[in-house]
Structure formats: C-alpha cells, structure tokens
Write a protein that holds these residues in place. Structure first.
Motif, mmCIF file in Angstrom:
data_model
loop_
_atom_site.group_PDB
_atom_site.id
_atom_site.type_symbol
_atom_site.label_atom_id
_atom_site.label_comp_id
_atom_site.label_asym_id
_atom_site.label_seq_id
_atom_site.Cartn_x
_atom_site.Cartn_y
_atom_site.Cartn_z
ATOM 1 N N LYS A 173 57.609 71.772 40.550
ATOM 2 C CA LYS A 173 56.657 71.198 41.509
ATOM 3 C C LYS A 173 55.569 72.172 41.957
ATOM 4 O O LYS A 173 54.701 71.821 42.768
ATOM 5 C CB LYS A 173 57.378 70.611 42.726
ATOM 6 N N HIS A 194 46.348 64.104 31.040
ATOM 7 C CA HIS A 194 47.705 64.407 31.495
ATOM 8 C C HIS A 194 47.733 65.722 32.263
ATOM 9 O O HIS A 194 48.415 65.849 33.302
ATOM 10 C CB HIS A 194 48.634 64.467 30.282
ATOM 11 N N SER A 246 48.464 66.476 36.333
ATOM 12 C CA SER A 246 49.615 67.321 36.661
ATOM 13 C C SER A 246 49.251 68.500 37.559
ATOM 14 O O SER A 246 49.974 68.800 38.517
ATOM 15 C CB SER A 246 50.252 67.833 35.371
ATOM 16 N N GLN A 266 53.938 72.979 30.817
ATOM 17 C CA GLN A 266 53.645 71.952 31.818
ATOM 18 C C GLN A 266 54.937 71.311 32.326
ATOM 19 O O GLN A 266 55.089 71.054 33.528
ATOM 20 C CB GLN A 266 52.727 70.894 31.212
ATOM 21 N N HIS A 267 55.862 71.056 31.421
ATOM 22 C CA HIS A 267 57.137 70.438 31.787
ATOM 23 C C HIS A 267 57.874 71.268 32.836
ATOM 24 O O HIS A 267 58.375 70.733 33.839
ATOM 25 C CB HIS A 267 58.002 70.267 30.535
ATOM 26 N N ASP A 297 55.953 71.345 36.217
ATOM 27 C CA ASP A 297 56.143 70.051 36.878
ATOM 28 C C ASP A 297 57.548 69.954 37.475
ATOM 29 O O ASP A 297 57.730 69.450 38.594
ATOM 30 C CB ASP A 297 55.937 68.903 35.887
ATOM 31 N N LYS A 298 58.528 70.417 36.728
ATOM 32 C CA LYS A 298 59.918 70.374 37.181
ATOM 33 C C LYS A 298 60.097 71.191 38.459
ATOM 34 O O LYS A 298 60.845 70.804 39.367
ATOM 35 C CB LYS A 298 60.824 70.904 36.063
ATOM 36 N N LYS A 332 49.371 74.795 39.779
ATOM 37 C CA LYS A 332 49.949 73.652 40.498
ATOM 38 C C LYS A 332 50.474 74.137 41.842
ATOM 39 O O LYS A 332 51.336 75.022 41.899
ATOM 40 C CB LYS A 332 51.085 73.023 39.687
#
Length: 322
Positions: A190, A214, A218, A183-184, A187-188, A260
C-alpha cells in the motif's frame, strides 16, 4: 593511492618490526577513499547498536558499509575471537538467490542440494510474508521471455486487457514483467517506491497504453528520466550528431521512479513528471552524477485517454483530426 602504493606502504611499516593493527589503519583509510568515489572512511567511529566497527563507510552522510580490520598474520578472518563488531542478532546476509518472477510457494525439499532448498525457502518467505517497500534495479530486456509461470502471466494480463492489436508479444518482455512484479509488491504494501532503469519502449508504445493506465491508477507520482539512445530510431541531436546510449545496446532506455504514498483518491491518476536527456554518453553520466530527483527541472505531463503517453505530446490539433 593505488593498490600497489598501499601494499608498498604497509610492507615498509611491517618491516620495522614494531607495527600493530592500528599502524596500518591510516593507509587503509586512504586507500578506501581513493578507490571508492565519494565515499568517506572513518577510522574508529562512534559506537553504534551493533558494536564498534573499525571503520564506517559513508556516502552522502548515509552509512553504506562497516569494516572490521585484522592485523597482518591474524588468521581469525571469521571473527571467532573477540571482536568489537557484532550483528544485532544471529542472521544471514539478507540477499537471496531466486527467480523473482516465480511466486513464493510452500517449503521446498530436494535431495539435489540442501543449501538450494534453504535458499529457496528463505526467498519464499520474503515473497509471501515480508512487506516490500522498495524495489529497484536494472531488469533484463528480453522480448522472447522464458519466464512463463502462471503467477507472472496472470499479473501481466492486467497490461493486456481490452487490446485489439494483433501483435501484443512485446508486452511479454521480461522488463515489463519485472515492472508488473514490482508494482504488485508495492500495491500489496500500500506504499513504497519502484525504481528501474529499463527499455523505454513502454513510454509511448501504442500497445503499452493499458500498462501505462494501470501504473497511473496504482501510483501517486511517476518520474521518467528519458535517456533516449535508441539507435534503431536513429535518434540525433539538433546538430545531427547521433544520440548515444548509456549502455552498449541499441534500444533506448529510461530511469523510471514510481512512488506510492497511499494518499491518492481511488479514481485519481498519478501525477507524471518527465525529463529528456540527450547527448553523448559522458554528458549523460555527468548529468546523472551531479543531479538528484529534487534538482532536475521536471516537466509535468497531461495524462490523456486513451493512450496515456509518458512522453510529451502536442495535442493542439487533436480536435481537428478526431
């Protein structure tokens, strides 16, 4: 064709005394397509950017490998002589030995082994500087995790906020750390896809509610293919026969795909799609082999606070008991 049949066939051709590299091409093509399910091997494919490989292996019309063939007796296995297949630039195979749950750090120097320093430094460059668009795999399930670096502990703290339960140790399981790790990086970047087959306890565990929230905040879409198979819960089918796991383990598992796109509004939660698959192992394998994300008849779930369950729940009587 079996490997024994292949060896026998090329031995027959070799004994004729007039065979060349191309004489054996058809037999190798047949062998490859026999031992690798649903992969097509094309002999002498069209030239591509990196040259003209002797074979291209494709699955579902997607290239998955290239082969440069050599004649029997040719000792130039490293391709130092002339070859029609060249990498587009000088670079190593992009697979690295590293502990994914440790943060990418500055360059490492060690007298223990030069190759180990090089490997660690190359992996750190990926962790620190390279956009990661896809994270996939089957992470370990280990509630007694030994991966306790400050970096991953700080990340996993997001899943533990505002919980009042006495025992939240299961939230330190390695598989949960790997989900947070993936996930990190998405997210980084995008945008991207995180796809894991994992322990399925996080789908409805009460202590996992912040983790689910969370993830909903996200990602844009979440697909959960629940494969069940939890022998601890003694899951059974309607006729009473035991539901089988796809692995030789007691804990149930699920395939989880988190998407995402970067198009979701800031305060909007992800859409979550769920499908239950129960039965014996062969049935589950057949279903997975024959279906795709598009063909599965997903059920859209309501994501209700405070638990945000990732499994179907009947909330008809919730007002009565609240």
């Amino acid at each position: 064709m079996t490997l024994e049949e292949y060896i026998s066939k090329i031995n027959q051709r070799f004994q004729l005394g007039n065979a060349t590299e191309h004489t054996f091409r058809g037999d190798l093509q047949t062998l490859l397509e026999s031992i690798v399910p649903k992969v097509s091997a094309t002999n002498e494919p069209k030239r591509i950017a990196c040259g003209a490989p002797d074979y291209v292996l494709t699955k579902n019309d997607i290239p998955v490998g290239f082969i440069e063939a050599k004649d029997i007796g040719d000792r130039d296995l490293e391709g130092k002589k002339k070859t029609d297949f060249k990498p587009t630039k000088e670079q190593r195979f992009r697979v690295f030995l590293t502990n994914s749950l440790e943060e990418g750090t500055t360059e490492l120097e060690t007298s223990f082994a030069g190759w180990l320093s090089t490997e660690a430094n190359e992996a750190n460059k990926i962790k620190k500087d390279t956009p990661v668009m896809v994270v996939l795999g089957n992470p370990p399930y280990a509630v007694s995790s030994t991966n306790k670096s400050d970096w991953i502990q700080n990340l996993i703290a997001d899943y533990k906020k505002n919980l009042k339960e006495k025992n939240i140790q299961p939230l330190s399981d390695d598989y949960i750390k790997f989900i947070r790790f993936g996930q990190h990086f998405i997210d980084k970047n995008k945008s991207g896809v995180l796809a894991f087959i994992t322990n399925n306890s996080f789908l409805d565990g009460i202590i996992h509610r912040q983790m689910r929230k969370h993830l909903l905040e996200s990602f844009d879409e979440i697909y959960v293919l629940d494969l069940h198979g939890n022998s601890k819960k003694k899951e059974t089918l309607a006729d009473g026969t035991p539901d089988q796991n796809v692995f030789d383990i007691m804990q149930g598992v699920s395939i989880n795909i988190f998407v995402k796109t970067g198009e979701k509004q800031k305060n909007e939660l992800a859409k979550i799609f769920h499908f239950d698959l129960m039965g014996n192992r062969e049935l589950k394998f057949d279903f997975l082999e024959q279906n795709s994300l598009k063909s599965i008849k997903w059920k859209t779930l309501k994501t209700l606070s405070p638990n945000y369950f990732f499994v179907p729940k009947d909330f008809e009587g919730i007002k009565i008991y609240s």
